[in-house]
Design an enzyme around this catalytic site. Structure first.
Site, short mmCIF file in Angstrom:
data_model
loop_
_atom_site.label_atom_id
_atom_site.label_comp_id
_atom_site.label_asym_id
_atom_site.label_seq_id
_atom_site.Cartn_x
_atom_site.Cartn_y
_atom_site.Cartn_z
N LYS A 116 2.03 -3.62 6.61
CA LYS A 116 2.41 -3.63 5.10
C LYS A 116 3.76 -3.50 4.94
CE LYS A 116 -1.62 -4.38 3.10
NZ LYS A 116 -1.86 -5.65 2.60
N SER A 145 0.95 -1.32 0.07
CA SER A 145 0.03 -0.14 -0.03
C SER A 145 0.91 1.09 -0.04
CB SER A 145 -0.70 -0.04 1.31
OG SER A 145 -1.40 1.30 1.59
N TYR A 173 -1.90 -1.16 10.90
CA TYR A 173 -2.28 -1.72 9.62
C TYR A 173 -1.16 -1.32 8.45
CZ TYR A 173 -3.85 -1.72 4.80
OH TYR A 173 -3.87 -1.78 3.38
C1 UD1 Z 1 -7.16 4.62 3.88
C2 UD1 Z 1 -6.15 4.33 4.85
C3 UD1 Z 1 -4.87 3.61 4.23
C4 UD1 Z 1 -5.61 2.39 3.45
C5 UD1 Z 1 -6.55 3.10 2.54
C6 UD1 Z 1 -7.20 1.88 1.51
C7 UD1 Z 1 -6.20 5.96 6.52
C8 UD1 Z 1 -5.75 6.96 7.53
N1 UD1 Z 1 -5.55 5.59 5.55
O1 UD1 Z 1 -6.37 5.62 2.86
O2 UD1 Z 1 -3.97 2.94 5.03
O3 UD1 Z 1 -4.37 1.79 2.68
O4 UD1 Z 1 -7.57 3.64 2.92
O5 UD1 Z 1 -7.98 2.24 0.63
O6 UD1 Z 1 -7.30 5.54 7.16
N2 UD1 Z 1 -12.48 11.18 3.55
C9 UD1 Z 1 -13.42 12.12 4.10
N3 UD1 Z 1 -14.60 11.38 4.61
C10 UD1 Z 1 -14.80 10.09 4.85
C11 UD1 Z 1 -13.73 9.14 4.37
C12 UD1 Z 1 -12.56 9.81 3.67
O7 UD1 Z 1 -13.31 13.38 3.81
O8 UD1 Z 1 -15.88 9.65 5.22
C13 UD1 Z 1 -11.24 11.72 3.20
C14 UD1 Z 1 -9.99 11.35 3.62
O9 UD1 Z 1 -9.82 12.41 4.85
C15 UD1 Z 1 -8.98 11.61 2.57
C16 UD1 Z 1 -9.74 11.01 1.36
O10 UD1 Z 1 -11.24 11.16 2.00
O11 UD1 Z 1 -8.68 12.87 2.48
C17 UD1 Z 1 -9.57 9.50 1.14
O12 UD1 Z 1 -9.90 8.64 2.26
P1 UD1 Z 1 -9.75 7.15 2.32
O13 UD1 Z 1 -10.85 6.75 1.29
O14 UD1 Z 1 -10.38 6.82 3.59
O15 UD1 Z 1 -8.32 6.68 2.00
P2 UD1 Z 1 -7.00 7.00 2.68
O16 UD1 Z 1 -7.11 7.91 3.99
O17 UD1 Z 1 -6.09 7.59 1.60
#
Ligand code: UD1
Length: 358
Positions: A172, A143, A168
């Site tokens: 990795k 990842s 997690y």
């Molecule tokens: C997350 C994990 C990462 C994992 C990946 C799998 C964390 C800190 N990181 O990545 O370790 O490998 O998922 O796909 O959890 N966001 C919102 N609202 C939401 C959900 C997310 O605003 O309800 C934002 C987050 O702040 C981020 C973006 O959307 O900026 C993407 O978030 P997400 O889909 O959870 O992925 P990652 O955080 O990049």
């Protein structure tokens, strides 16, 4: 030992015969798309091992319906080597793709030992059983989280790794390190570490896709669940990042592009490659607000949202340099953001309760 003759349709030469590829976690979100791509390729016969902890047998039935082929499946718990050994006795594997593992970031913070025990334990067991059976080609599902907070962008594969913000992510990283050490002493092993950016989307049929347990932690499944009326409103985590609109930027990649990246990487294992890492992403970044607008466009539904504080452990911006995968794997993601959203929505619309019947 299973015979390949059913699969080769009269192809006469051994070098033309398809190869058995073990896919651990093959009933999961990414694994299922990898299995489907392998089934389309005459060179490979995927064999799935999955304990169905976070996946559903219906997914495998749908893959069989889509491909018109049987998928050998073994519900093995990889925490015990004997179950794995039985599968290795049945098939003369040429390689393994290791996708099985626990992946809930929040749960890994609350229960770190479970994550270390399971993710590291099953990776160790797999590698040891592969060694027993003389199988030395491995693709590992890593990842972008191994990079931690980016020191520079775009992230290339030489960026330092290890400063992960949760257990997690650390599993990795530790598995990557273990595999690098292994390749130092096992000169005939070829290992590829695939560092995924943010996989979203679904197969164009809408028959397979992401089916998260409970409340989705990731952005895309949350947004499509709002669009389908399952959740009231989305949350935007952080509006004060140093980005073009203040919200987090990520490199989202269509899961079918990602799956095709695995098929490209399998060819790399045929060369003497030691242990190499590749980013699988698009090299483009999309903000949370841009993603909300794109899902609204794809679904034709309004997505209400609230602006919230930053989520702990999140970084503002992440996207990758795709050069190494393009030049060495001859692979490039081609599907657009609109396509990613259309396919995520199509899956959600057709399967509002995932693989479970309502
Ligand atoms: C997350 C994990 C990462 C994992 C990946 C799998 C964390 C800190 N990181 O990545 O370790 O490998 O998922 O796909 O959890 N966001 C919102 N609202 C939401 C959900 C997310 O605003 O309800 C934002 C987050 O702040 C981020 C973006 O959307 O900026 C993407 O978030 P997400 O889909 O959870 O992925 P990652 O955080 O990049």
């Amino acid at each position: 030992m299973a015979s390949l003759t059913n699969h080769v349709n009269g192809r006469g030469h051994e070098e033309d015969e398809p190869k058995f590829v073990l896919v651990t976690g093959g009933a999961g979100y990414i694994g299922s798309h990898v299995v489907l791509e392998l089934l389309k390729d005459y060179r490979y016969v995927p064999v799935v091992v999955d304990n169905l902890d976070n996946s559903h047998p219906e997914c495998l039935h749908r893959i069989e319906a889509l491909s018109g082929k049987k998928v050998p499946f073994y519900p093995v718990d990889m925490m015990y080597k004997d179950g794995l050994r039985e599968v290795f006795k049945k098939y003369n594997f040429s390689s393994a793709i290791h996708l099985a593992g626990l992946k809930a970031v929040g749960e890994s913070v609350e229960n770190p030992m479970k994550y270390y025990r399971v993710n590291i334990g099953i990776a160790l067991n797999l590698v040891e059983v592969m060694k027993e059976f003389g199988v030395g080609k491995l693709l590992f599902s890593s990842s972008a989280t191994v990079y931690g907070t980016p020191k520079y962008l775009p992230l290339d594969e030489n960026h330092e790794t290890g400063a992960c913000s949760n257990p997690y992510g650390k599993t990795k990283f530790f598995i990557e390190e273990m595999l690098k050490d292994l390749s130092q002493v096992e000169n005939d092993w070829n290992i590829v570490l695939l560092r995924y950016f943010n996989p979203i989307g679904a197969h164009e049929s809408g028959e397979i896709g992401e089916d998260p347990n409970g409340i989705p932690a990731n952005l895309m499944p949350f947004l499509t669940q709002v669009a389908v009326g399952k959740r009231k409103e989305a949350k935007v985590f952080g509006t004060d990042y140093a980005t073009r609109d203040g919200t987090g930027l990520r490199d989202y990649i269509h899961v079918v592009d990602l799956a095709q990246g695995h098929v490209a990487a399998l060819a790399k294992l045929e060369e003497k490659c030691g242990c190499r890492a590749y980013n699988l992403g698009t090299g483009k970044s999309v903000s949370v607000l841009e993603m909300i607008a794109a899902v609204e466009k794809a679904s034709g539904k309004k997505i209400p949202y609230v602006l919230c504080h930053r989520r702990e452990g999140d970084v503002g911006e992440m996207y990758c340099d795709t050069t190494k995968a393009e030049t060495e794997l001859k692979w490039k993601a081609t599907r657009s953001l609109d396509q990613m959203c259309a396919d995520s929505w199509n899956w959600q619309r057709k399967n509002p309760t995932g693989y479970k019947t309502a």
